[in-house]
Design a protein around this motif. Sequence first.
Motif, mmCIF file in Angstrom:
data_model
loop_
_atom_site.group_PDB
_atom_site.id
_atom_site.type_symbol
_atom_site.label_atom_id
_atom_site.label_comp_id
_atom_site.label_asym_id
_atom_site.label_seq_id
_atom_site.Cartn_x
_atom_site.Cartn_y
_atom_site.Cartn_z
ATOM 1 N N GLY A 389 0.737 -0.929 0.177
ATOM 2 C CA GLY A 389 0.078 0.441 -0.170
ATOM 3 C C GLY A 389 0.815 0.965 -0.263
ATOM 4 N N SER A 390 1.826 1.471 0.795
ATOM 5 C CA SER A 390 2.749 2.496 1.324
ATOM 6 C C SER A 390 4.161 2.345 1.225
ATOM 7 C CB SER A 390 2.143 3.221 1.680
ATOM 8 O OG SER A 390 3.088 3.705 2.754
ATOM 9 N N LEU A 391 5.189 3.110 1.207
ATOM 10 C CA LEU A 391 6.408 2.562 1.630
ATOM 11 C C LEU A 391 6.478 2.783 2.765
ATOM 12 C CD1 LEU A 391 9.206 3.779 -1.118
ATOM 13 C CD2 LEU A 391 8.514 1.572 -0.259
ATOM 14 N N SER A 392 5.313 3.193 3.067
ATOM 15 C CA SER A 392 5.957 3.892 4.576
ATOM 16 C C SER A 392 4.853 2.900 6.230
ATOM 17 C CB SER A 392 4.970 5.480 5.101
ATOM 18 O OG SER A 392 4.121 6.139 4.930
ATOM 19 N N ASP A 393 4.387 1.633 5.097
ATOM 20 C CA ASP A 393 3.975 1.001 6.218
ATOM 21 C C ASP A 393 4.988 0.115 6.587
ATOM 22 O OD1 ASP A 393 1.278 1.195 5.300
ATOM 23 O OD2 ASP A 393 0.789 -0.161 3.908
ATOM 24 N N ASP A 394 4.628 -0.317 7.881
ATOM 25 C CA ASP A 394 6.099 -1.332 9.186
ATOM 26 C C ASP A 394 5.712 -2.636 7.780
ATOM 27 O OD1 ASP A 394 6.170 0.525 10.469
ATOM 28 O OD2 ASP A 394 5.054 -0.918 12.212
ATOM 29 N N VAL A 395 7.112 -3.316 7.639
ATOM 30 C CA VAL A 395 7.664 -4.397 7.172
ATOM 31 C C VAL A 395 6.365 -5.604 7.799
ATOM 32 C CG1 VAL A 395 9.412 -6.275 7.556
ATOM 33 C CG2 VAL A 395 9.912 -3.849 6.779
ATOM 34 N N ALA A 396 6.125 -5.755 9.442
ATOM 35 C CA ALA A 396 5.645 -6.474 9.103
ATOM 36 C C ALA A 396 4.106 -6.839 9.273
ATOM 37 C CB ALA A 396 5.422 -6.040 10.725
ATOM 38 N N SER A 397 3.665 -5.927 8.577
ATOM 39 C CA SER A 397 2.622 -6.075 7.344
ATOM 40 C C SER A 397 2.907 -6.840 6.160
ATOM 41 C CB SER A 397 1.996 -4.405 7.195
ATOM 42 O OG SER A 397 2.564 -4.319 6.442
ATOM 43 N N LEU A 398 4.161 -6.875 5.508
ATOM 44 C CA LEU A 398 3.969 -8.060 4.671
ATOM 45 C C LEU A 398 4.446 -8.999 4.331
ATOM 46 C CD1 LEU A 398 7.364 -5.516 3.009
ATOM 47 C CD2 LEU A 398 4.658 -5.729 2.732
ATOM 48 N N SER A 399 3.217 -10.275 4.042
ATOM 49 C CA SER A 399 4.234 -11.997 3.607
ATOM 50 C C SER A 399 5.891 -11.962 4.073
ATOM 51 C CB SER A 399 3.738 -12.015 2.454
ATOM 52 O OG SER A 399 4.172 -11.982 1.520
ATOM 53 N N GLY A 400 5.489 -13.097 4.474
ATOM 54 C CA GLY A 400 7.072 -13.811 4.483
ATOM 55 C C GLY A 400 7.989 -13.786 3.168
ATOM 56 N N GLY A 401 7.444 -13.844 1.947
ATOM 57 C CA GLY A 401 8.583 -14.002 0.912
ATOM 58 C C GLY A 401 8.390 -11.975 0.694
ATOM 59 N N ASN A 402 7.641 -10.839 1.072
ATOM 60 C CA ASN A 402 7.628 -9.802 0.908
ATOM 61 C C ASN A 402 8.876 -9.539 1.603
ATOM 62 O OD1 ASN A 402 5.735 -9.525 -2.083
ATOM 63 N ND2 ASN A 402 4.299 -9.289 -0.499
ATOM 64 N N GLN A 403 9.291 -9.790 2.504
ATOM 65 C CA GLN A 403 9.779 -9.625 3.321
ATOM 66 C C GLN A 403 11.748 -10.110 3.456
ATOM 67 O OE1 GLN A 403 9.001 -11.229 7.606
ATOM 68 N NE2 GLN A 403 6.713 -9.572 7.728
ATOM 69 N N GLN A 404 11.089 -10.994 2.943
ATOM 70 C CA GLN A 404 12.774 -11.349 2.503
ATOM 71 C C GLN A 404 12.999 -10.464 1.131
ATOM 72 O OE1 GLN A 404 15.327 -13.178 3.534
ATOM 73 N NE2 GLN A 404 15.488 -14.558 2.302
ATOM 74 N N LYS A 405 12.084 -10.347 0.279
ATOM 75 C CA LYS A 405 13.006 -9.232 -0.813
ATOM 76 C C LYS A 405 13.174 -8.064 -0.406
ATOM 77 C CE LYS A 405 8.745 -10.824 -3.473
ATOM 78 N NZ LYS A 405 7.929 -10.308 -4.211
ATOM 79 N N VAL A 406 12.438 -7.610 0.841
ATOM 80 C CA VAL A 406 12.937 -6.226 1.395
ATOM 81 C C VAL A 406 14.258 -6.476 1.652
ATOM 82 C CG1 VAL A 406 12.838 -5.053 3.534
ATOM 83 C CG2 VAL A 406 10.886 -5.575 2.466
ATOM 84 N N VAL A 407 14.608 -7.557 2.452
ATOM 85 C CA VAL A 407 15.788 -8.344 2.642
ATOM 86 C C VAL A 407 16.878 -7.778 1.604
ATOM 87 C CG1 VAL A 407 17.742 -9.692 3.383
ATOM 88 C CG2 VAL A 407 15.731 -8.761 4.443
ATOM 89 N N LEU A 408 16.843 -8.178 0.641
ATOM 90 C CA LEU A 408 17.860 -8.273 -0.686
ATOM 91 C C LEU A 408 17.249 -7.217 -1.323
ATOM 92 C CD1 LEU A 408 16.484 -11.959 -2.025
ATOM 93 C CD2 LEU A 408 18.607 -11.276 -1.277
ATOM 94 N N ALA A 409 16.792 -6.106 -0.877
ATOM 95 C CA ALA A 409 16.762 -4.569 -1.816
ATOM 96 C C ALA A 409 17.114 -3.619 -0.969
ATOM 97 C CB ALA A 409 15.414 -4.205 -1.950
ATOM 98 N N ARG A 410 17.496 -4.632 0.063
ATOM 99 C CA ARG A 410 18.703 -3.691 1.100
ATOM 100 C C ARG A 410 20.118 -4.317 1.079
ATOM 101 N NH1 ARG A 410 17.524 -5.052 7.028
ATOM 102 N NH2 ARG A 410 18.984 -6.828 7.084
ATOM 103 N N CYS A 411 20.555 -5.143 0.658
ATOM 104 C CA CYS A 411 22.055 -5.196 -0.184
ATOM 105 C C CYS A 411 21.986 -5.388 -1.250
ATOM 106 C CB CYS A 411 21.556 -7.357 -0.260
ATOM 107 S SG CYS A 411 21.592 -7.648 1.510
ATOM 108 N N VAL A 412 21.038 -5.055 -2.139
ATOM 109 C CA VAL A 412 21.624 -4.393 -3.579
ATOM 110 C C VAL A 412 21.601 -3.147 -3.196
ATOM 111 C CG1 VAL A 412 20.171 -3.374 -5.316
ATOM 112 C CG2 VAL A 412 19.586 -5.502 -5.079
ATOM 113 N N ASN A 413 20.611 -2.145 -2.422
ATOM 114 C CA ASN A 413 20.867 -0.833 -2.307
ATOM 115 C C ASN A 413 22.526 -0.640 -1.876
ATOM 116 O OD1 ASN A 413 18.573 -0.359 -3.125
ATOM 117 N ND2 ASN A 413 17.737 -0.035 -1.370
ATOM 118 N N SER A 414 23.429 -1.263 -0.678
ATOM 119 C CA SER A 414 24.579 -1.449 -0.306
ATOM 120 C C SER A 414 25.696 -1.742 -1.070
ATOM 121 C CB SER A 414 24.584 -1.904 1.288
ATOM 122 O OG SER A 414 24.509 -3.800 0.673
ATOM 123 N N GLY A 415 25.165 -2.241 -2.519
ATOM 124 C CA GLY A 415 26.614 -1.963 -3.118
ATOM 125 C C GLY A 415 26.811 -3.504 -1.923
#
Length: 491
Positions: A389-415
């Motif tokens: 819905g919004s990037l300001s939603d808490d990660v807790a509201s995401l499903s497991g698969g989507n939480q994992q994608k957030v973790v991966l996105a963070r790694c991508v962003n960190s170089g």
Amino acid sequence: MTAVISAEGLSRTYGSTQALVDVDFEVDRGRVYALMGRNGAGKSTLVRMLSGVERPDSGRILLDGDEIEFRDPDHALRSGIATVHQEISVIPGLSVAENVMLGRWESRLGVIDRRRNRALAAEALELLGVELHLDTPAGDLRIAEQQLVEIARALSYRPSVLILDEPTSSLTESEADRLLEVVRRLASRGVAVLYVSHRMSEIERVADDVTVFRDGRVVARHRIEEVTVREIAALMAGAELQERPRRRSAAADRGVALSVSGLRTRTTLRGVDLQVAAGEIVGLAGRIGSGRTEILRAIAGLDAASHGEVELADGTRFGGARDVRRRVAAGIALVPEDRKGQGIVLNQPILHNMVLSCLSSISRWGFVDRHRERRTGAASLEATEIRVGSLSDDVASLSGGNQQKVVLARCVNSGVRVLLLDEPTRGVDIQSKHQIYDLIAGLAHEAARWSLCPRSTTSSCRTATGSSSSTAARSLERSIATPASTHSSRP
Ligand SMILES: Nc1ncnc2c1ncn2[C@@H]1O[C@H](COP(=O)(O)OP(=O)(O)O)[C@@H](O)[C@H]1O
Ligand SMILES: [Mg+2]
């Protein structure tokens, strides 16, 4: 026969997401109902309604034919509905016995009856065939063991309806087998079981009925003998899922990006050599306890190695010391199996989690540049195909698969330069699995380019790590993906 529990026209929305749309569902005694559907299909939402965690926006729930409004989870429990939720929620500081008996210590004459409570806890664990020491703090257990403790807790209520939301996602095959047997046994004693799982093979073995959810709706309901696994998969996916072409392996001529030599630890590793070239993805397979997680932890500097060395493309070397920070700064990131405990900050917005490790690159004069932060987040969202819905939603509201994608996105962003993934698709549905594979492949592809030029930025990946949980029972699917390439060696 009156259904023991039934739902009529249940609907629930979260913000702009219709998580459950007019769902009818009926459960008879002595049957096992498989709830199937991709991540985000609405299964857990239904589970939360039936277990009194949340209330529906509309619709009603009937228990033995009478309408009931659960005030809270305890009310549902006392009405005979015991639920093991998808997210593990043992209390780390309490013992195994205390967790099993949580919230209902039996007492005699006002004094807690320790013996009796231990006996009850032991009985529930035995039913599951789990051998755990009753006094072990739950926080010291493997994830699979924690999950079993929660299941034992649910069983100890002797419920008439047992709801299991992805109970085998972190169990080993034999633990899962055992659980399936228990489920069948309970059903034969008249318990109704709701069983949420992604594993097709389990469904065939355990379920009497299959209900398929998609986008919050029930799209099909069948007796197990009426459908094939293929049909279920097709129903889950709708029109979207197609066979994916196999990814082509990266050229192995990019030069070594990660070189591990003679790695030994006091516990499992006995001299591991491993070379990975830029752009290469290396899978590590092995039995439980063979040292797969240990290799990753040693490379990440989380555990000390008694011998051996880890070297990166730019010549940076690491010995056996535990020095996570240094390695993180050099671009080594570990995405641990327990993303909830270690990988992610649940009660923080999605956006914050995505940029957590690259704050320096989106900051100016020590202040986070909100504009750049948003841009980074929006780009990540696009790359990961997370529906929010919004990037300001808490990660807790995401499903497991989507939480994992957030973790991966963070790694991508960190170089990140060397990405270590421990069971990256545990408990993730087939569609999200493919997206995660694509993300990993995309990272590897980019890495092939990095390998041609020296590292330019100073961004660091502060992957949250640092649990002391020791060894592990993990399933086969485990991989090291790294921006670098060559052959794998066995632990
Ligand atoms: N607490 C919540 N806040 C916001 N959105 C939610 C919440 N819980 C679930 N959702 C959304 O509702 C949809 C259904 O989710 P869920 O029931 O968890 O699916 P499933 O268990 O089938 O993977 C998803 O789009 C999910 O993102
Ligand atoms: Mg779920």
